[in-house]
Design an enzyme around this catalytic site. Structure first.
Site, PDB file in Angstrom:
ATOM      1  N   LYS A  38       0.826  -1.214   0.000  1.00  0.00           N
ATOM      2  CA  LYS A  38       0.000   0.000   0.000  1.00  0.00           C
ATOM      3  C   LYS A  38       0.855   1.257   0.000  1.00  0.00           C
ATOM      4  O   LYS A  38       0.604   2.192  -0.761  1.00  0.00           O
ATOM      5  CB  LYS A  38      -0.936   0.015   1.208  1.00  0.00           C
ATOM      6  CG  LYS A  38      -1.919  -1.126   1.287  1.00  0.00           C
ATOM      7  CD  LYS A  38      -2.878  -0.972   2.454  1.00  0.00           C
ATOM      8  CE  LYS A  38      -2.157  -0.878   3.783  1.00  0.00           C
ATOM      9  NZ  LYS A  38      -1.362  -2.096   4.102  1.00  0.00           N
ATOM     10  N   ASP A 118      -3.069   6.827   3.387  1.00  0.00           N
ATOM     11  CA  ASP A 118      -2.429   5.511   3.395  1.00  0.00           C
ATOM     12  C   ASP A 118      -2.725   4.812   4.716  1.00  0.00           C
ATOM     13  O   ASP A 118      -2.124   5.117   5.747  1.00  0.00           O
ATOM     14  CB  ASP A 118      -0.913   5.684   3.194  1.00  0.00           C
ATOM     15  CG  ASP A 118      -0.156   4.371   3.237  1.00  0.00           C
ATOM     16  OD1 ASP A 118      -0.785   3.320   3.018  1.00  0.00           O
ATOM     17  OD2 ASP A 118       1.069   4.401   3.488  1.00  0.00           O
ATOM     18  N   LEU A 400      19.790  11.033 -18.191  1.00  0.00           N
ATOM     19  CA  LEU A 400      19.924  10.528 -16.832  1.00  0.00           C
ATOM     20  C   LEU A 400      19.426  11.550 -15.814  1.00  0.00           C
ATOM     21  O   LEU A 400      18.824  11.189 -14.800  1.00  0.00           O
ATOM     22  CB  LEU A 400      21.387  10.173 -16.542  1.00  0.00           C
ATOM     23  CG  LEU A 400      22.011   9.075 -17.418  1.00  0.00           C
ATOM     24  CD1 LEU A 400      23.419   8.766 -16.950  1.00  0.00           C
ATOM     25  CD2 LEU A 400      21.157   7.823 -17.424  1.00  0.00           C
TER      26      LEU A 400
END
Length: 510
Positions: A38, A118, A400
């Site tokens: 999660k 969350d 990059l």
């Protein structure tokens, strides 16, 4: 991660309210047992949404618990159990209220657009109540469940959590695993998987193996979230960044030249260093009590330009899979190709001023900006999330910079200043709440071989090697000051018009 007032690398436009895509406010609530990924999904989704310019913040309920009661050893014994004592229930409600208050403050007073809550959210009745509560504040609710019945994935997640979770700092590995498994076991009998047809939800099963969607009222942004999650998995993977070797015609962007002899020697040293480092990391994990399992497969990505492909040749000959990506071609310098910084300043003084004011979004004539490059690389970012093997990316420094900026959630203004010396491989390691980066030194690389590519637009980026992604000092030249000059042209090399520019610059004191 980027917050208020910071620039999003791939943001296409801005609005007065700060909200994009004609979308209102959305609360995303995670659902799932411990060790199902999660938090990984929350952090990864927030990183992607911020990359697009959507103002997003993650609210980890575990962080609020740790703020109130300290680390895992100070939590009441019955905190994670359904039949907790009255005092523990009151403590949980207090912690939950503080988290919800912060969510509303972010959405109502900080122009937030997406709040990610969350937490486990195990019961259907609780999820319906949560959706009604958010609805009263004119906030749409989207649930994302991480479901998993693959024991290998769960075991890998438990091992990752015991190493990196703030709950287990200072714990022995055995005690951390034992405690974490007890938390999981306590919740399993009381967990209800998502089947509520009246709620918006996305269910990810076995790290993205299958996805089901219940769409009651999805808008554009919710569909973008579904699209991103279709490319996401929760398996741990290391990502490595390495520069391409030098070519025979290093100064030219247009010439697709092969590697020089030094470039070929670099390719071998880089490949040997990476292979040796991966084996040493595996052995170190075994020595710490980890499973003695084979190394995860390594895939290599390059651009289609010859020197990046040839830099991967040593690894290809040693059995590693190499894939070419046309979107990973370097930033196009346009009219600045093969020109020294001094010439650029003399010929394009107005463009230089614009570039110094905003090096991320400015583009020189017939060139690309870093923002253009970030938008071009979005398909690569989605494929990067989809890749389950360990991954080595061999590319030009400009590429990059952008990909590192995504994985490490850099502010857009930092990206042009990131530097990747050729004597280092950058390793990005996933952790519970963010990615971590380390440097791997490639031995035996000559000093003259380390600096940035000559075709880089060096205004106002400092020389490669002066700054590294892991120790980035702010570098913002004041307007009108010069960066270190590289290969300054002499008057005999310039035409009459360019000579006049020099004379005028001298008269004006530039």
């Amino acid at each position: 991660m980027p917050e208020t007032g910071e620039l999003a690398p791939a943001q296409l436009y801005s609005t007065e309210s700060g909200r994009l895509f004609h979308s209102g406010r959305i609360a995303i609530a995670t659902v799932g047992l411990p060790a199902r990924g999660k938090t990984h999904v929350s952090v990864a989704l927030a990183r992607y949404l911020r990359w697009l310019g959507v103002k997003t913040r993650v609210f980890h309920l575990g962080d609020y618990r740790r703020e109130h009661v300290g680390d895992g050893k100070d939590v009441p014994d019955d905190y994670f159990f359904v039949n907790a004592s009255a005092s523990t229930v009151l403590l949980r409600q207090k912690i939950l209220k503080k988290c919800r208050d912060d969510i509303y403050h972010f959405l109502n007073h900080e122009n937030g657009q997406i709040a990610i809550y969350d937490a486990v959210n195990p019961l259907a009745a609780g999820r319906r109540s949560l959706a009604r509560e958010f609805g009263k504040h004119d906030v749409e609710t989207l649930f994302i469940e991480s479901a998993c019945d693959d024991e290998k994935i769960i075991e890998e997640n438990v091992r990752s959590v015991k190493i990196s979770s703030p709950d287990y700092v200072g714990w022995s590995a055995d005690d951390a695993v034992k405690h974490y498994l007890a938390r999981m076991t306590a919740k399993i009998p009381h967990f209800e998987t998502m089947e509520e047809t009246d709620l918006n939800y996305i269910k990810m099963i076995n790290a993205g193996e299958r996805i089901s969607v219940n769409n009651c009222s999805f808008g554009y942004l919710s569909h973008r979230i579904v699209f991103y999650l279709l490319n996401l998995h929760i398996k741990s993977r290391h990502t490595y960044f390495a520069r391409a070797g030098t070519s025979k015609d290093e100064d030219s962007f247009k010439t697709d030249a092969s590697l020089s002899q030094e470039g070929k020697e670099y390719a071998i040293k880089m490949g040997e260093t990476l292979i040796r480092h991966r084996e040493e990391e595996r052995q170190a994990m075994v020595d710490r009590g980890g499973s003695d399992v084979p190394l995860k497969m390594l895939t290599v990505w390059t651009s289609t330009r010859r020197r990046t492909v040839e830099t991967s040749q040593y690894l290809y000959e040693n059995g590693y899979r190499v894939r070419q990506r046309s979107q990973m071609s370097q930033l196009n310098p346009g009219v600045c190709e093969k020109k020294s910084e001094r010439r650029i300043r003399l010929e394009y003084p107005e463009e230089v001023a614009k570039h110094e004011a905003d090096p991320y979004h400015h583009r020189y004539p017939r060139a690309e900006s870093y923002h253009d490059l970030a938008v071009r690389l979005e398909p690569i970012i989605l494929e990067l999330e989809r890749e389950q093997n360990d991954l080595l990316i061999i590319a030009h420094e400009s590429v990059l910079r952008v990909l590192y900026g995504y994985l490490m959630a850099c502010n857009a203004t930092d990206i042009p200043s990131l530097s990747f010396p050729r004597n280092e491989i950058i390793e990005i390691i996933p952790a519970s709440y963010n990615n971590e980066a380390t440097r791997i030194t490639i031995p035996g690389i000559p000093d003259r071989f380390i600096p940035s590519s000559p075709e880089d637009i060096k205004i106002p980026v400092p020389p490669s090697g002066a700054v590294t992604p892991m120790g980035l000092d702010s570098y913002t030249p004041k307007r009108g000051t010069a960066s270190p000059l590289n290969g300054a042209a002499t008057p005999s090399e310039l035409g009459d018009g360019q000579q006049l520019l020099i004379e005028r610059a001298l008269r004006e004191g530039r």
